[in-house]
Design a protein around this motif. Structure first.
Motif, PDB file in Angstrom:
ATOM      1  N   ILE A  87       0.829  -1.203   0.000  1.00  0.00           N
ATOM      2  CA  ILE A  87       0.000   0.000   0.000  1.00  0.00           C
ATOM      3  C   ILE A  87       0.865   1.255   0.000  1.00  0.00           C
ATOM      4  CG2 ILE A  87      -1.578   1.369   1.426  1.00  0.00           C
ATOM      5  CD1 ILE A  87      -2.987  -1.253   2.168  1.00  0.00           C
ATOM      6  N   GLY A  88       1.923   1.272   0.801  1.00  0.00           N
ATOM      7  CA  GLY A  88       2.766   2.453   0.873  1.00  0.00           C
ATOM      8  C   GLY A  88       3.378   2.813  -0.466  1.00  0.00           C
ATOM      9  N   PHE A  89       3.869   1.816  -1.184  1.00  0.00           N
ATOM     10  CA  PHE A  89       4.448   2.078  -2.498  1.00  0.00           C
ATOM     11  C   PHE A  89       3.378   2.566  -3.470  1.00  0.00           C
ATOM     12  CE2 PHE A  89       5.369   0.792  -6.852  1.00  0.00           C
ATOM     13  CZ  PHE A  89       6.597   1.414  -7.053  1.00  0.00           C
ATOM     14  N   ALA A  90       2.216   1.939  -3.465  1.00  0.00           N
ATOM     15  CA  ALA A  90       1.132   2.347  -4.367  1.00  0.00           C
ATOM     16  C   ALA A  90       0.712   3.789  -4.108  1.00  0.00           C
ATOM     17  CB  ALA A  90      -0.065   1.412  -4.212  1.00  0.00           C
ATOM     18  N   LEU A  91       0.641   4.174  -2.839  1.00  0.00           N
ATOM     19  CA  LEU A  91       0.255   5.549  -2.509  1.00  0.00           C
ATOM     20  C   LEU A  91       1.342   6.537  -2.918  1.00  0.00           C
ATOM     21  CD1 LEU A  91      -1.450   5.093   0.977  1.00  0.00           C
ATOM     22  CD2 LEU A  91      -2.515   5.218  -1.287  1.00  0.00           C
ATOM     23  N   ALA A  92       2.605   6.176  -2.702  1.00  0.00           N
ATOM     24  CA  ALA A  92       3.702   7.056  -3.111  1.00  0.00           C
ATOM     25  C   ALA A  92       3.677   7.267  -4.622  1.00  0.00           C
ATOM     26  CB  ALA A  92       5.040   6.469  -2.678  1.00  0.00           C
ATOM     27  N   LEU A  93       3.482   6.196  -5.370  1.00  0.00           N
ATOM     28  CA  LEU A  93       3.414   6.300  -6.826  1.00  0.00           C
ATOM     29  C   LEU A  93       2.221   7.147  -7.247  1.00  0.00           C
ATOM     30  CD1 LEU A  93       4.336   5.533  -9.668  1.00  0.00           C
ATOM     31  CD2 LEU A  93       3.064   3.381  -9.417  1.00  0.00           C
ATOM     32  N   GLY A  94       1.081   6.937  -6.621  1.00  0.00           N
ATOM     33  CA  GLY A  94      -0.118   7.702  -6.954  1.00  0.00           C
ATOM     34  C   GLY A  94       0.037   9.184  -6.660  1.00  0.00           C
ATOM     35  N   LEU A  95       0.659   9.511  -5.545  1.00  0.00           N
ATOM     36  CA  LEU A  95       0.893  10.920  -5.212  1.00  0.00           C
ATOM     37  C   LEU A  95       1.885  11.553  -6.183  1.00  0.00           C
ATOM     38  CD1 LEU A  95       1.079  10.684  -1.307  1.00  0.00           C
ATOM     39  CD2 LEU A  95      -0.810  11.582  -2.667  1.00  0.00           C
ATOM     40  N   ALA A  96       2.878  10.777  -6.623  1.00  0.00           N
ATOM     41  CA  ALA A  96       3.825  11.281  -7.618  1.00  0.00           C
ATOM     42  C   ALA A  96       3.112  11.591  -8.923  1.00  0.00           C
ATOM     43  CB  ALA A  96       4.942  10.263  -7.848  1.00  0.00           C
ATOM     44  N   LYS A  97       2.205  10.708  -9.333  1.00  0.00           N
ATOM     45  CA  LYS A  97       1.448  10.942 -10.565  1.00  0.00           C
ATOM     46  C   LYS A  97       0.563  12.181 -10.446  1.00  0.00           C
ATOM     47  CE  LYS A  97       1.268   6.158 -12.239  1.00  0.00           C
ATOM     48  NZ  LYS A  97       0.378   4.999 -12.536  1.00  0.00           N
ATOM     49  N   ALA A  98       0.144  12.510  -9.212  1.00  0.00           N
ATOM     50  CA  ALA A  98      -0.683  13.702  -8.987  1.00  0.00           C
ATOM     51  C   ALA A  98       0.159  14.971  -8.893  1.00  0.00           C
ATOM     52  CB  ALA A  98      -1.511  13.523  -7.721  1.00  0.00           C
ATOM     53  N   ARG A 151      15.256   0.453  -4.536  1.00  0.00           N
ATOM     54  CA  ARG A 151      14.550  -0.216  -5.642  1.00  0.00           C
ATOM     55  C   ARG A 151      13.184   0.409  -5.867  1.00  0.00           C
ATOM     56  NH1 ARG A 151      17.127  -4.745  -3.233  1.00  0.00           N
ATOM     57  NH2 ARG A 151      15.261  -5.283  -2.011  1.00  0.00           N
ATOM     58  N   ALA A 152      12.497   0.759  -4.773  1.00  0.00           N
ATOM     59  CA  ALA A 152      11.184   1.409  -4.902  1.00  0.00           C
ATOM     60  C   ALA A 152      11.327   2.748  -5.617  1.00  0.00           C
ATOM     61  CB  ALA A 152      10.558   1.597  -3.525  1.00  0.00           C
ATOM     62  N   ARG A 153      12.375   3.479  -5.294  1.00  0.00           N
ATOM     63  CA  ARG A 153      12.614   4.765  -5.956  1.00  0.00           C
ATOM     64  C   ARG A 153      12.799   4.583  -7.454  1.00  0.00           C
ATOM     65  NH1 ARG A 153      17.021   7.845  -7.512  1.00  0.00           N
ATOM     66  NH2 ARG A 153      16.617  10.110  -7.467  1.00  0.00           N
ATOM     67  N   GLN A 154      13.595   3.600  -7.838  1.00  0.00           N
ATOM     68  CA  GLN A 154      13.818   3.341  -9.255  1.00  0.00           C
ATOM     69  C   GLN A 154      12.528   2.914  -9.951  1.00  0.00           C
ATOM     70  OE1 GLN A 154      16.550   4.090 -11.025  1.00  0.00           O
ATOM     71  NE2 GLN A 154      17.267   4.957  -9.063  1.00  0.00           N
ATOM     72  N   ASP A 155      11.695   2.152  -9.265  1.00  0.00           N
ATOM     73  CA  ASP A 155      10.420   1.718  -9.854  1.00  0.00           C
ATOM     74  C   ASP A 155       9.503   2.915 -10.111  1.00  0.00           C
ATOM     75  OD1 ASP A 155      11.214  -0.902  -9.860  1.00  0.00           O
ATOM     76  OD2 ASP A 155      10.176  -1.430  -7.995  1.00  0.00           O
ATOM     77  N   ILE A 156       9.470   3.865  -9.171  1.00  0.00           N
ATOM     78  CA  ILE A 156       8.638   5.056  -9.380  1.00  0.00           C
ATOM     79  C   ILE A 156       9.181   5.884 -10.535  1.00  0.00           C
ATOM     80  CG2 ILE A 156       7.903   7.256  -8.384  1.00  0.00           C
ATOM     81  CD1 ILE A 156       7.648   5.871  -5.696  1.00  0.00           C
ATOM     82  N   LEU A 157      10.498   6.050 -10.594  1.00  0.00           N
ATOM     83  CA  LEU A 157      11.099   6.836 -11.661  1.00  0.00           C
ATOM     84  C   LEU A 157      10.921   6.166 -13.020  1.00  0.00           C
ATOM     85  CD1 LEU A 157      14.378   8.041  -9.906  1.00  0.00           C
ATOM     86  CD2 LEU A 157      12.367   9.419 -10.497  1.00  0.00           C
ATOM     87  N   HIS A 158      10.848   4.851 -13.027  1.00  0.00           N
ATOM     88  CA  HIS A 158      10.606   4.139 -14.294  1.00  0.00           C
ATOM     89  C   HIS A 158       9.219   4.472 -14.829  1.00  0.00           C
ATOM     90  CE1 HIS A 158      10.865   0.969 -17.298  1.00  0.00           C
ATOM     91  NE2 HIS A 158       9.667   0.557 -16.917  1.00  0.00           N
ATOM     92  N   THR A 159       8.238   4.588 -13.924  1.00  0.00           N
ATOM     93  CA  THR A 159       6.879   4.920 -14.322  1.00  0.00           C
ATOM     94  C   THR A 159       6.694   6.415 -14.523  1.00  0.00           C
ATOM     95  OG1 THR A 159       6.064   3.014 -13.063  1.00  0.00           O
ATOM     96  CG2 THR A 159       4.442   4.687 -13.661  1.00  0.00           C
ATOM     97  N   CYS A 160       7.323   7.214 -13.654  1.00  0.00           N
ATOM     98  CA  CYS A 160       7.210   8.684 -13.711  1.00  0.00           C
ATOM     99  C   CYS A 160       8.611   9.285 -13.798  1.00  0.00           C
ATOM    100  CB  CYS A 160       6.497   9.211 -12.474  1.00  0.00           C
ATOM    101  SG  CYS A 160       4.858   8.559 -12.204  1.00  0.00           S
ATOM    102  N   PRO A 161       9.205   9.310 -14.999  1.00  0.00           N
ATOM    103  CA  PRO A 161      10.600   9.767 -15.122  1.00  0.00           C
ATOM    104  C   PRO A 161      10.833  11.195 -14.646  1.00  0.00           C
ATOM    105  CG  PRO A 161       9.856   8.664 -17.138  1.00  0.00           C
ATOM    106  CD  PRO A 161       8.649   8.854 -16.282  1.00  0.00           C
ATOM    107  N   GLU A 162       9.795  12.010 -14.647  1.00  0.00           N
ATOM    108  CA  GLU A 162       9.952  13.406 -14.249  1.00  0.00           C
ATOM    109  C   GLU A 162       9.736  13.626 -12.751  1.00  0.00           C
ATOM    110  OE1 GLU A 162      11.071  15.529 -16.494  1.00  0.00           O
ATOM    111  OE2 GLU A 162      11.027  13.837 -17.903  1.00  0.00           O
ATOM    112  N   ALA A 163       9.413  12.557 -12.044  1.00  0.00           N
ATOM    113  CA  ALA A 163       9.088  12.703 -10.615  1.00  0.00           C
ATOM    114  C   ALA A 163      10.330  13.056  -9.799  1.00  0.00           C
ATOM    115  CB  ALA A 163       8.465  11.417 -10.093  1.00  0.00           C
ATOM    116  N   ASP A 164      10.104  13.790  -8.722  1.00  0.00           N
ATOM    117  CA  ASP A 164      11.151  14.092  -7.738  1.00  0.00           C
ATOM    118  C   ASP A 164      10.971  13.100  -6.598  1.00  0.00           C
ATOM    119  OD1 ASP A 164      12.943  15.114  -5.931  1.00  0.00           O
ATOM    120  OD2 ASP A 164      11.792  16.920  -5.483  1.00  0.00           O
TER     121      ASP A 164
END
Length: 256
Positions: A21-32, A48-61
């Protein structure tokens, strides 16, 4: 609508965000549009979680802040240091949690203590440390993760149920104390979702059959279905929502 629900220019700290859940929420907030601060004790997993988010949202901080949420002093040091060096945390999602299943009469005392520290003390530790900075700025969003067990009990998890009930009441207390300072403090109460925490139940055909029959929606929840609630409670759309427990559970908590 993008202005109301958008999170551009906001930074969100999500505890226990390497998976589930934590990873899903972090990714969702990044997309927002939010900048994300991932948290956990395992630096490799957070990396690894950071890289996974950046793979989906390359522009995310996306940044990492590793500390033990059950350690009050460590949480305060980490958050104070981050605020000083990196800037404000505008949104806090208190997600870190654990589960242990055992009949109550045989429940190990050390596991009960671990549940108390991980599921409830962590919300106090991190919530207090972040709120002290939010209060000074006159604004902030805190979203705590409760559970359907906030309202319902099931055999073998009485201590978990107790901790999640405590999170709900601590959320109400946070709102009562901190609304005057411009903070909104709410909680999400997920029903049964496919997560690593529930892996044993997901793999149990008998339990899954019971759950599908018991839940009006007739299925397990998907972690992505929690994102909308978190974005709402993290955004300006919920500016006058405070002390609320939002159940996202396929209607299991309102049916017999």
């Amino acid at each position: 609508m993008q202005t109301t629900f958008g999170l551009t220019g906001r930074r969100a700290l999500v505890t226990g965000s390497s998976q589930g859940i934590g990873f899903a929420l972090a990714l969702g907030l990044a997309k927002a549009g939010a900048s994300i601060v991932l948290n956990g004790r395992d630096a490799a997993k957070i990396g690894r979680a950071r890289q996974d988010i950046l793979h989906t949202c390359p522009e995310a901080d996306v940044q990492a802040l590793c500390f033990d949420v059950t350690d009050h002093a460590a949480a305060r040091r980490a958050i104070d240091g981050f605020e000083l060096g990196q800037g404000p945390i505008d949104i806090l999602v208190n997600n870190a949690g654990m589960q242990h299943r055992s009949p109550l009469e045989d429940f190990p005392a050390e596991r009960f203590e671990a549940l108390l520290q991980t599921n409830i003390a962590s919300v106090f530790n991190v919530g207090q440390a972040v709120a002290r900075h939010m209060i000074g700025r006159g604004r902030g969003k805190i979203v705590n993760i409760c559970s359907v067990q906030t309202a319902l009990a099931r055999p073998g998890i009485a201590p978990y149920t107790a901790t999640k009930g405590a999170v709900a009441n601590l959320t109400k207390g946070m709102a009562t104390d901190w609304a005057q300072h411009g903070l909104t403090c709410n909680a999400i109460a997920p029903g049964y979702f496919e997560t690593p925490l529930n892996a044993a139940l997901v793999a149990d055909p008998e339990f899954t059959a019971w759950l599908k029959k018991r839940t009006p929606a007739g299925r397990w929840g998907k972690v992505e279905e929690l994102v909308g609630a978190c974005v709402f409670l993290s955004s300006g759309a919920s500016s006058f929502v405070n002390g609320h427990i939002l159940f996202v559970d396929g209607a299991i908590s309102v049916s017999l």
